[in-house]
Scaffold this motif. Structure first.
Motif, mmCIF file in Angstrom:
data_model
loop_
_atom_site.group_PDB
_atom_site.id
_atom_site.type_symbol
_atom_site.label_atom_id
_atom_site.label_comp_id
_atom_site.label_asym_id
_atom_site.label_seq_id
_atom_site.Cartn_x
_atom_site.Cartn_y
_atom_site.Cartn_z
ATOM 1 N N PRO A 184 0.816 -1.210 0.000
ATOM 2 C CA PRO A 184 0.000 0.000 0.000
ATOM 3 C C PRO A 184 0.854 1.265 0.000
ATOM 4 C CG PRO A 184 -0.878 -1.603 1.559
ATOM 5 C CD PRO A 184 0.405 -2.174 1.040
ATOM 6 N N ARG A 185 0.423 2.268 -0.750
ATOM 7 C CA ARG A 185 1.103 3.573 -0.925
ATOM 8 C C ARG A 185 2.310 3.491 -1.850
ATOM 9 N NH1 ARG A 185 1.609 5.575 5.385
ATOM 10 N NH2 ARG A 185 -0.546 5.144 5.984
ATOM 11 N N GLN A 186 2.478 2.363 -2.542
ATOM 12 C CA GLN A 186 3.635 2.275 -3.443
ATOM 13 C C GLN A 186 3.621 3.432 -4.449
ATOM 14 O OE1 GLN A 186 3.945 -0.846 -6.423
ATOM 15 N NE2 GLN A 186 6.043 -1.301 -5.802
ATOM 16 N N ARG A 187 4.786 3.902 -4.818
ATOM 17 C CA ARG A 187 4.888 5.025 -5.764
ATOM 18 C C ARG A 187 4.205 4.680 -7.080
ATOM 19 N NH1 ARG A 187 10.630 4.372 -5.432
ATOM 20 N NH2 ARG A 187 10.503 4.337 -7.685
ATOM 21 N N PRO A 188 3.561 5.681 -7.697
ATOM 22 C CA PRO A 188 2.817 5.391 -8.933
ATOM 23 C C PRO A 188 3.686 5.099 -10.148
ATOM 24 C CG PRO A 188 2.553 7.687 -8.278
ATOM 25 C CD PRO A 188 3.320 7.030 -7.184
ATOM 26 N N ASP A 189 4.994 5.309 -10.048
ATOM 27 C CA ASP A 189 5.868 4.945 -11.182
ATOM 28 C C ASP A 189 6.335 3.501 -11.080
ATOM 29 O OD1 ASP A 189 7.379 5.908 -8.855
ATOM 30 O OD2 ASP A 189 9.158 5.515 -10.056
ATOM 31 N N MET A 190 6.052 2.832 -9.971
ATOM 32 C CA MET A 190 6.594 1.474 -9.777
ATOM 33 C C MET A 190 5.673 0.410 -10.375
ATOM 34 S SD MET A 190 8.417 1.608 -6.068
ATOM 35 C CE MET A 190 9.179 0.007 -6.301
ATOM 36 N N ALA A 191 6.276 -0.757 -10.669
ATOM 37 C CA ALA A 191 5.594 -1.764 -11.487
ATOM 38 C C ALA A 191 4.226 -2.169 -10.930
ATOM 39 C CB ALA A 191 6.493 -2.988 -11.622
ATOM 40 N N PHE A 192 4.154 -2.612 -9.688
ATOM 41 C CA PHE A 192 2.895 -3.188 -9.203
ATOM 42 C C PHE A 192 1.785 -2.140 -9.140
ATOM 43 C CE2 PHE A 192 5.324 -6.678 -6.638
ATOM 44 C CZ PHE A 192 5.712 -7.262 -7.831
#
Ligand code: NAD
Ligand code: UGA
Length: 319
Positions: A184-192
């Motif tokens: 949760p909150r992963q950066r929007p440029d990252m794969a998942f």
């Protein structure tokens, strides 16, 4: 007993905001530092801090570590330096100036500020990108670092700076080399994050290369746990890999996300971008031996948690 005081840089980011929440929950008071760079939508960063902002034990200082007068930063028992310009594939060309500013200059200025301070630990967020296409797998901390992207060079420079301040001035530095963190909150440029968003919107998923590249994907709660253990138990000048405990290919992760979100992906293959290693895999022996750290979250469970969060985020955006 006085509550411990922690300084968290990059406090509004993906990893920093989780660390802030966990520290507050554990009874610490926290000063968070962030300059809300526009690498991705700053409103997502504000949302990351929503819970912390309701706590009387949290204070936010909005400043750029690479430019502001750092004399105003408070004394602290521990510093967790998470602030950086992240992103492996975007670090080419003119963008490199932002990487040197936020990852090298900002780190050096923060180290100057706390040089001579009575800290229990200064924890530096390093990266598996210091290994690049590694010499061997699984990769141990004493492998010769040979970054494959300009980003990796700046993270390694920051790590070297932190360790040399430790050797010269007894600053109790610990470096944690995270391996591709998700949740949760992963950066929007990252794969998942990108994959979940595409699945929720019925858009195609872009895969770089053939999708057989693999990562030692690390769930966010495990990354946070490693920080707390580094503060409490790591010896100064120690460097640790923080991995998720298994190697997962990108196509495999997409299958898990499809199941979690009940959608079928349309795949679009594009050439592998420069700077993107084919494989990462942490040798986890040192952190397990010294800190008793073992990642607790298998990929399927971690991806379900990220999928659930993404569902909420993008449902809200549609309202
Ligand atoms: P993020 O971009 O979500 O968070 C970084 C935060 O730092 C942002 O909110 C940004 O505004 C802030 N920041 C940047 N430069 C600053 C400056 N000069 N002054 C003040 N604030 C500044 O990134 P993240 O994914 O949470 O990464 C956190 C740290 O972990 C970074 O150091 C990154 O290099 C490292 N890391 C991340 C991963 C991962 O998979 N996410 C893996 C390895 C290492
Ligand atoms: C991540 C973070 O973004 C870096 O900040 C960090 O330093 C690095 O981990 C690390 O471990 O050191 P990366 O491994 O590139 O970098 O993470 P993702 O963006 O999640 O990409 C994982 C894989 O998916 C990569 O091979 C990438 O090529 C692939 N990918 C990504 C796609 O196929 N399609 C996409 O749309 C995005």
């Amino acid at each position: 007993m006085r509550e411990p005081h922690a300084l968290v840089t990059g406090a509004a980011g993906f990893i920093g905001s989780h660390l802030v929440d966990r520290l507050i929950d554990s009874g610490a008071s926290v000063t968070g530092v962030d300059c809300f760079t526009d690498y991705y939508d700053p409103s997502l960063k504000r949302a990351n801090l929503a819970r912390a902002m309701t706590s009387p034990r949290f204070r936010l200082m909005e400043l750029d570590l690479g430019a502001a007068d750092l004399g105003a930063l408070p004394e602290a028992d521990v510093v967790f330096h998470q602030a950086a310009q992240a992103g492996v594939r975007a670090s080419w060309g003119a963008e490199f100036a932002a990487y040197t500013h936020h990852n090298v200059l900002a780190t050096q200025r923060l180290l100057e500020r706390y040089r001579g301070a009575k800290l229990e630990r200064f924890v530096y967020a390093s990266s598996s990108s210091v290994y690049g296409d590694a010499e061997r797998y699984p990769t141990a901390e004493d492998s010769v670092p040979r970054p494959f992207s300009p980003y990796g060079v700046t993270k390694l420079a920051g790590e070297h700076l932190a360790l040399l301040y430790s050797r010269n001035f007894d600053l109790p530095v610990v470096a944690l080399r995270y391996f591709t963190v998700y949740g949760p909150r992963q950066r929007p440029d990252m794969a998942f994050h990108r994959f979940a968003r595409a699945l929720l919107r019925g858009e195609p998923i872009v895969i770089y290369g053939d999708g057989c590249q693999s990562r030692d994907f690390t769930f966010i709660d495990d990354a946070i746990e490693s920080n707390l253990r580094a503060w409490k138990h790591a010896a100064p000048q120690a460097v640790y890999n923080v991995g998720g405990g298994s190697q997962v290919e990108v196509l495999e992760a997409i299958r898990i996300l499809e199941r979690a979100l009940g959608a079928k992906a349309e795949l679009r293959f594009e050439p592998r971008p420069p700077g993107d290693p084919l494989r990462t895999r942490a040798d986890a022996a040192r952190i397990e031996r010294d800190l008793g750290f073992r990642p607790a979250t298998p990929i399927a469970r971690g991806l379900e948690a990220e999928a659930e969060w993404a569902r909420g985020l993008y449902a809200e955006a549609r309202r």
